[in-house]
Design a protein around this motif. Structure first.
Motif, short mmCIF file in Angstrom:
data_model
loop_
_atom_site.label_atom_id
_atom_site.label_comp_id
_atom_site.label_asym_id
_atom_site.label_seq_id
_atom_site.Cartn_x
_atom_site.Cartn_y
_atom_site.Cartn_z
N ALA A 180 0.81 -1.21 0.00
CA ALA A 180 0.00 0.00 0.00
C ALA A 180 0.84 1.26 0.00
O ALA A 180 0.34 2.35 -0.23
CB ALA A 180 -0.93 0.00 1.21
N VAL A 181 2.13 1.13 0.31
CA VAL A 181 3.01 2.29 0.33
C VAL A 181 3.64 2.43 -1.04
O VAL A 181 4.54 1.69 -1.42
CB VAL A 181 4.10 2.13 1.41
CG1 VAL A 181 5.00 3.35 1.42
CG2 VAL A 181 3.47 1.91 2.77
N GLU A 182 3.16 3.40 -1.79
CA GLU A 182 3.61 3.62 -3.15
C GLU A 182 3.96 5.10 -3.33
O GLU A 182 3.58 5.94 -2.52
CB GLU A 182 2.53 3.21 -4.15
CG GLU A 182 2.15 1.74 -4.11
CD GLU A 182 3.27 0.83 -4.57
OE1 GLU A 182 4.19 1.33 -5.25
OE2 GLU A 182 3.23 -0.37 -4.25
N PRO A 183 4.70 5.43 -4.39
CA PRO A 183 4.94 6.85 -4.67
C PRO A 183 3.62 7.61 -4.73
O PRO A 183 2.65 7.15 -5.32
CB PRO A 183 5.63 6.82 -6.04
CG PRO A 183 6.32 5.49 -6.08
CD PRO A 183 5.40 4.55 -5.36
N GLY A 184 3.58 8.76 -4.06
CA GLY A 184 2.36 9.54 -3.98
C GLY A 184 1.64 9.39 -2.66
O GLY A 184 0.79 10.22 -2.31
N THR A 185 1.97 8.33 -1.88
CA THR A 185 1.36 8.15 -0.56
C THR A 185 1.71 9.34 0.34
O THR A 185 2.85 9.80 0.36
CB THR A 185 1.85 6.84 0.08
OG1 THR A 185 1.48 5.74 -0.75
CG2 THR A 185 1.26 6.66 1.46
N ARG A 186 0.72 9.83 1.12
CA ARG A 186 0.95 10.93 2.05
C ARG A 186 0.86 10.41 3.47
O ARG A 186 -0.09 9.70 3.82
CB ARG A 186 -0.06 12.06 1.83
CG ARG A 186 0.10 12.72 0.46
CD ARG A 186 -0.99 13.75 0.17
NE ARG A 186 -0.77 14.98 0.92
CZ ARG A 186 -1.59 15.44 1.87
NH1 ARG A 186 -2.66 14.75 2.19
NH2 ARG A 186 -1.33 16.58 2.49
N GLU A 241 7.96 10.18 -2.74
CA GLU A 241 8.23 10.40 -4.16
C GLU A 241 9.04 9.27 -4.78
O GLU A 241 8.62 8.64 -5.73
CB GLU A 241 8.95 11.74 -4.36
CG GLU A 241 8.06 12.94 -4.13
CD GLU A 241 8.59 14.18 -4.81
OE1 GLU A 241 9.82 14.32 -4.94
OE2 GLU A 241 7.76 15.02 -5.23
N ASP A 242 10.24 9.02 -4.28
CA ASP A 242 11.13 8.04 -4.89
C ASP A 242 11.57 7.02 -3.85
O ASP A 242 12.02 7.37 -2.76
CB ASP A 242 12.37 8.73 -5.48
CG ASP A 242 12.01 9.71 -6.58
OD1 ASP A 242 11.21 9.34 -7.45
OD2 ASP A 242 12.54 10.84 -6.55
N ARG A 243 11.48 5.74 -4.24
CA ARG A 243 12.00 4.67 -3.39
C ARG A 243 13.51 4.59 -3.59
O ARG A 243 14.00 4.32 -4.68
CB ARG A 243 11.33 3.35 -3.75
CG ARG A 243 11.71 2.21 -2.83
CD ARG A 243 11.08 0.89 -3.27
NE ARG A 243 9.66 0.80 -2.90
CZ ARG A 243 8.65 0.89 -3.75
NH1 ARG A 243 8.89 1.08 -5.05
NH2 ARG A 243 7.41 0.78 -3.35
N VAL A 244 14.27 4.86 -2.53
CA VAL A 244 15.73 4.91 -2.62
C VAL A 244 16.34 3.53 -2.40
O VAL A 244 17.22 3.09 -3.14
CB VAL A 244 16.30 5.93 -1.62
CG1 VAL A 244 17.83 5.93 -1.65
CG2 VAL A 244 15.76 7.32 -1.89
N LEU A 278 13.49 2.99 2.42
CA LEU A 278 13.87 4.39 2.50
C LEU A 278 13.32 5.12 1.28
O LEU A 278 13.50 4.68 0.15
CB LEU A 278 15.39 4.55 2.55
CG LEU A 278 15.93 5.97 2.45
CD1 LEU A 278 15.49 6.82 3.64
CD2 LEU A 278 17.45 5.96 2.36
N TRP A 279 12.64 6.24 1.53
CA TRP A 279 12.05 7.06 0.48
C TRP A 279 12.62 8.47 0.50
O TRP A 279 12.95 9.00 1.57
CB TRP A 279 10.54 7.18 0.68
CG TRP A 279 9.77 5.91 0.67
CD1 TRP A 279 9.60 5.03 1.69
CD2 TRP A 279 9.02 5.38 -0.43
NE1 TRP A 279 8.83 3.98 1.31
CE2 TRP A 279 8.43 4.16 0.01
CE3 TRP A 279 8.78 5.81 -1.74
CZ2 TRP A 279 7.63 3.39 -0.81
CZ3 TRP A 279 7.98 5.04 -2.55
CH2 TRP A 279 7.42 3.84 -2.11
N LYS A 280 12.69 9.06 -0.66
CA LYS A 280 12.82 10.52 -0.72
C LYS A 280 11.40 11.05 -0.81
O LYS A 280 10.60 10.61 -1.65
CB LYS A 280 13.63 10.98 -1.93
CG LYS A 280 13.80 12.49 -1.97
CD LYS A 280 14.64 12.95 -3.16
CE LYS A 280 14.82 14.46 -3.12
NZ LYS A 280 15.61 14.94 -4.30
N ALA A 281 11.08 11.99 0.07
CA ALA A 281 9.72 12.53 0.15
C ALA A 281 9.76 14.04 0.20
O ALA A 281 10.83 14.65 0.32
CB ALA A 281 9.02 11.96 1.38
N ILE A 282 8.59 14.64 0.13
CA ILE A 282 8.45 16.09 0.20
C ILE A 282 7.58 16.45 1.40
O ILE A 282 6.48 15.90 1.58
CB ILE A 282 7.81 16.66 -1.08
CG1 ILE A 282 8.74 16.45 -2.28
CG2 ILE A 282 7.51 18.17 -0.91
CD1 ILE A 282 10.05 17.19 -2.20
#
Length: 502
Positions: A5-11, A19-22, A30-34
């Motif tokens: 359920a955790v995909e790019p765009g998840t808030r 945003e990006d799965r590192v 680990l994700w890069k997020a905003i």
């Protein structure tokens, strides 16, 4: 929240947008997020439902969030409930120690400076009973903001389930390994680490840094041995905590920003696999060549354009003529020689291109003391490498221990040159008073003071207050800043700018 359920765009927490799965390992991603509220990138760890240590990781992150040392990664948020668990921390961009070692060992002083900063930061973490326990080259970063950053304090150990009965000793050994890697380009372990080859061995023990790499100072070899090579200590006491490692490295110069005048190809978003860095998406900055402006095609309307251009030119010529006549009247009679020469001199100076002139040699200058001030290192201030430096002797006070009025670095330009300015990169610590002296003789009394800067630090530009030229350029310290219990004047690099030969 399951992994699927955790995909790019998840808030998360209604503000952190993934945003990006590192990277992903053993159920931790680990994700890069905003951060949509503060409009900044952040690093976010999410966890699979069956990840066994979620509570420990979140607890460690909440404890780490109270650390205030800017050299430690800042934790912004950590949460755990029935639906999801995550940790939000600072997104760090820069070059890891692994990146810095890609082309070989570092200059010994720079390697020591990086590790000294890390040791001080970890000493502060230990005061709060927070430990690292898994220091690797990917955890030590020289950031794009020209600072040292240690990644993963407390959080990484919890994530990997690492515990110990002697955390202070383990982190001291980890710092010693980082110093070993910086000095040699090898990792003192049974196998390679992060692309670094395993350290060579002799008689079943790891070789010391000086046995691996020529030019390693003896005191840095000793610090490394005391921190992480017990078989080679030969009676030397172990460094048993980050604080003791920091004390042993207290006198080393700290890493300085790389001056813009010496271009390099910085890494963009280089990274560790555990916190907000992205090695996989490294890019190289390239400066495109300058292109001439395209010519407008000739054709319709060209006659009208020429007429309009002619009118504009005539108007400009008329305005210049009136302005010149007005200035001439304000300056006085043309029979006044001062008035006649003033304007042409300013115009000629302003239009002369400025260029860097490399000195032929440099020496430590101590005419009021023993005549020499570490001249063997003077060339490091003009070698174009911002990681190397020249420094004065250590003094007991900012006023040079009241032993003399000044001491400095003397540059021999090889011939008399006109001086536009001199840019000296000093230590970051403020408190230095420096004078720029210029002349055609290396005698102190023959050198004229043409600029002075008080409370100087970092990149300092010394601009003569009047025309100055000479073969010798002296950067003269009359006051030096504090540095690890002593007082030193430090120059990482000097650039002399000239409009041409005198």
């Amino acid at each position: 929240m399951s992994t699927s359920a955790v995909e790019p765009g998840t808030r998360l927490a209604e503000r952190f947008r993934l945003e990006d799965r590192v990277s992903e390992s053993d159920g931790a991603t680990l994700w890069k997020a905003i951060d949509e509220i503060l409009a900044r990138p952040v690093a976010v760890h999410t966890f699979a439902p069956d990840f066994p240590r979620v509570h420990e990781v979140v607890t460690a992150a909440r404890s780490a969030s109270r650390l205030t040392d800017p050299r430690l990664t800042q934790v912004f948020d950590a949460a755990e409930d029935d639906k999801s668990a995550y940790v939000v921390s600072e997104w760090v961009t820069g070059e890891t120690l692994t990146d810095l070692l890609a082309s070989g060992p570092l200059e010994p002083e720079r390697a020591a400076g990086l590790v000294a900063e890390a040791a001080e930061a970890l000493a502060h973490a230990h005061e709060a009973q927070l430990y690292h326990l898994c220091l690797r080259p990917s955890h030590l970063v020289w950031t794009s903001g020209n600072t040292v950053k240690v990644l993963g304090v407390a959080v990484d150990a919890a994530m990997w389930g690492l515990t110990t009965d002697q955390p202070a000793l383990d982190d001291a050994e980890g710092l010693g390994r980082l110093l070993y890697a910086g000095l040699t380009g090898h990792w003192p372990g049974d196998e390679e680490e992060g692309g670094l080859p395993a350290a060579p061995m002799s008689d079943g023990h790891f070789c010391t840094p000086r046995q691996v790499t020529a030019g390693v100072p003896g005191y840095l070899d000793a610090v490394t041995v005391r921190a992480c090579l017990p078989e080679s200590r030969r009676g030397q006491g172990a460094l048993a905590s980050p604080a003791e490692v920091a004390d042993a490295l207290a006198d080393v110069a700290r890493p300085m920003p790389i001056p813009i005048a010496y271009p390099s190809t910085p890494a963009v978003a280089s990274a560790s696999h555990t916190e907000g860095l992205d090695i996989a998406h490294r890019q190289q900055l390239t400066i495109p060549p300058m292109r001439p402006a395209p010519r407008r095609p000739s054709g319709g309307g060209s006659t009208l354009n020429r007429v309009l251009m002619t009118l504009v030119v005539l108007l400009v010529i008329a305005a210049v003529g009136v302005g010149a006549w007005t200035i001439g009247r304000s300056l006085g009679s043309p029979t006044d020689p001062e008035a006649r020469s003033a304007t042409p001199t300013v115009t000629a100076t302003a239009s002369t291109p400025v260029q860097a002139v490399k000195p032929e040699k440099a020496q430590g200058f101590d005419p009021l003391g023993d005549k020499d001030e570490k001249s063997e290192k003077a060339g490091l201030a003009i070698d174009g490498k911002p990681s190397t430096f020249w420094e004065t002797e250590g003094y007991t006070s900012a006023e040079l221990g009241n032993l003399k009025k000044g001491v400095g670095l003397l540059l021999d330009m090889g011939k008399s040159v006109q001086i536009s300015d001199v840019v000296a990169t000093l230590a970051d610590t403020p408190g230095a008073t420096v004078e720029l002296k210029v002349g055609d003789s290396p005698d102190l009394d023959s050198l004229k003071t043409v600029a002075t800067e008080k409370d100087a630090a970092g990149k300092t530009t010394l601009t003569p207050d009047q025309a100055a030229s000479g073969q010798y350029v002296l950067i003269w310290f009359t006051r030096v800043p504090a540095d690890a219990g002593k007082f030193h004047g430090t120059i990482y690099e000097v650039v002399v700018h000239s409009p041409g030969s005198a």
